[in-house]
Design an enzyme around this catalytic site. Structure first.
Site, PDB file in Angstrom:
ATOM      1  N   ASN A  10      58.671  85.100  60.926  1.00  0.00           N
ATOM      2  CA  ASN A  10      60.076  84.723  61.025  1.00  0.00           C
ATOM      3  C   ASN A  10      60.860  86.019  61.235  1.00  0.00           C
ATOM      4  OD1 ASN A  10      62.686  83.877  60.699  1.00  0.00           O
ATOM      5  ND2 ASN A  10      62.328  82.754  58.793  1.00  0.00           N
ATOM      6  N   ARG A  74      58.773  81.332  64.230  1.00  0.00           N
ATOM      7  CA  ARG A  74      59.996  80.549  64.105  1.00  0.00           C
ATOM      8  C   ARG A  74      60.976  81.030  65.178  1.00  0.00           C
ATOM      9  NH1 ARG A  74      65.118  81.459  60.358  1.00  0.00           N
ATOM     10  NH2 ARG A  74      66.151  79.489  60.762  1.00  0.00           N
ATOM     11  N   HIS A 163      67.863  74.269  61.166  1.00  0.00           N
ATOM     12  CA  HIS A 163      67.068  73.945  59.966  1.00  0.00           C
ATOM     13  C   HIS A 163      66.125  72.770  60.240  1.00  0.00           C
ATOM     14  CE1 HIS A 163      70.548  75.480  57.164  1.00  0.00           C
ATOM     15  NE2 HIS A 163      69.686  76.462  57.389  1.00  0.00           N
ATOM     16  N   ARG A 224      79.818  80.754  55.629  1.00  0.00           N
ATOM     17  CA  ARG A 224      80.361  80.080  56.810  1.00  0.00           C
ATOM     18  C   ARG A 224      81.294  78.941  56.411  1.00  0.00           C
ATOM     19  NH1 ARG A 224      74.682  79.099  58.828  1.00  0.00           N
ATOM     20  NH2 ARG A 224      73.972  81.145  59.502  1.00  0.00           N
ATOM     21  N   GLU A 367      59.184  75.702  54.909  1.00  0.00           N
ATOM     22  CA  GLU A 367      59.239  75.891  56.354  1.00  0.00           C
ATOM     23  C   GLU A 367      57.992  76.593  56.884  1.00  0.00           C
ATOM     24  OE1 GLU A 367      63.396  77.086  55.426  1.00  0.00           O
ATOM     25  OE2 GLU A 367      63.740  76.645  57.549  1.00  0.00           O
TER      26      GLU A 367
END
Ligand code: ADP
Length: 381
Positions: A10, A74, A163, A224, A367
């Site tokens: 990742n 990823r 996601h 965010r 993940e």
């Protein structure tokens, strides 16, 4: 192919996370993170990947080991081009590079990670697993913004969602927890980490998600804003004199929980709330209000909801967030059990009462396992 191990990489803008998974016995022989790329001795992604290779080699698990079947990468943005895990070729790398304008913060690092890993082991199958892929089934009515169609299509402006690897894994794991097949279950997945997103999954297929063209839309996140009137941007530009980059930084880095109260960590916010801190309390209230709005909206989208699954750092750990998000929803068939909700555990578990029509669950996301499984399935097919 002989090996049973998959190396999951990742590559973020300033770090590379890695995990080595053995698909034969479920073990994870190695994992780690190389951080602060560009700041110290690790000058760039090539140096970071070199360090990953060295760390693995030092454990006798080097990239040249015969047990290694593949590398799974990823990749954040697959656009409309990539909707499945994809065996990486030169052409695929070129296509991912073409998507950089859609994900300028993420895809460049992903591409560099892929290039370096391929240069280290050119003969090894490498697979790209896209964060957007699970959301590619969202119907047009949910994926399109209501703007001029030609302009939207020319610039690729639509809902992609992110996601996806987590939403895919958690929706399936939730069905498993209920002893059902994914096809039998309608689930709302609430992925609440530093970034946060919700998805509505009907019978295993994603039909709606809260992140959009970029990961900025939707829920209140650590830094965010999530949803905001787009005209606020014109206002900040015309009246506030802010540049596009300044507004970008404001909404992505100086907003959300951090913008509201100065802290983006839910643990710290909980502690401050305990001391009666009003800014922290308001940040929490805004976070919860948005979350409840999405639960209501996705209930209407799905029509019948069988399960609501909380996952990621906040979703897995904050009983207070889960309790506040689900409070007073008995009319929706949602009832959380206070004792079950307060129990700490690393396992997937139900937190709803026996009487609750909707199963409410905490389902830890994984993940890396999902990327490794998709990679392994593809290379062993
Ligand atoms: P990322 O999006 O970076 O992968 P995670 O899913 O790991 O993030 O979530 C990180 C966030 O989880 C932290 O910022 C913090 O707000 C929250 N968190 C982690 N542990 C706890 C905890 N014990 N209680 C409440 N919140 C927690």
């Amino acid at each position: 192919m002989n090996g049973s191990r998959v190396l999951v990489l990742n590559s973020g803008s300033s770090s590379v996370k890695y995990q080595l998974l053995d698909m034969a016995d479920g073990s994870r022989p190695a994992s780690g993170i190389v951080e602060r790329i560009g700041e110290g001795p690790v000058t760039d992604h090539a140096a970071a990947l070199k360090q990953v290779a060295d760390e693995l080699a030092a454990k006798g698990l080097g990239l040249d080991s015969p047990e290694l079947a593949a590398v799974g990468h990823r990749v954040v943005h697959g656009g409309t081009r990539f909707t499945e895990p994809t065996l990486i070729t030169d052409e695929v790398v070129g296509e991912i590079e073409k998507l950089i304008p859609l994900a300028p913060l993420h895809n460049p690092a992903n591409v560099t990670g892929i290039k370096v890993a391929r240069s280290l082991r050119p003969d090894l199958p490498q697979v790209a697993v896209f964060d957007t892929a699970f959301h590619s089934t969202i119907p047009e009515a949910a994926a399109r913004y209501a703007i001029d169609v030609a302009t939207a299509d020319r610039w690729g402006v639509r809902r992609y969602g992110f996601h996806g690897t987590s939403h895919a894994y958690v929706s399936r794991a939730t069905a498993k927890l209920l002893g059902k097949e994914p096809a039998e279950v309608n689930t709302i997945v609430l992925h609440l980490g530093n970034g946060a997103s919700a998805s509505a999954v009907r019978g295993g297929t994603c039909v709606e998600t809260s992140m959009g063209l970029t990961p900025l839309e939707g829920l209140v996140m650590g830094t965010r804003s999530g949803d905001i009137d787009p005209a606020a941007i014109f206002h900040l530009s015309r009246v506030g004199g802010m540049s596009t980059d300044e507004i970008d930084t404001l909404l992505n880095k100086r907003s959300g929980l951090a913008g509201l109260c100065g802290d983006n960590d839910m643990r710290e916010i909980g502690r401050r709330m305990g001391e009666g801190d009003r800014a922290a309390q308001l940040a929490f209230d805004i976070y919860i209000h948005r979350l409840r709005k999405y639960v209501g909206a996705y209930t209407a989208v799905l029509g019948r909801v069988d399960a609501i699954a909380f996952t990621a750092g906040v979703g897995e750990n904050s009983a207070a967030v889960r309790e506040a998000a689900m409070r007073g929803l008995t009319a929706f068939g949602i009832e959380v059990d206070g004792v079950r909700n307060a129990l700490r555990s690393a396992a997937a578990r139900l937190i709803s009462t026996e009487a609750s029509r909707v199963a409410v669950a905490v389902v830890p996301t994984d993940e890396e396992l999902e990327i490794a499984s998709q990679t392994f399935d593809l290379v062993s097919a």
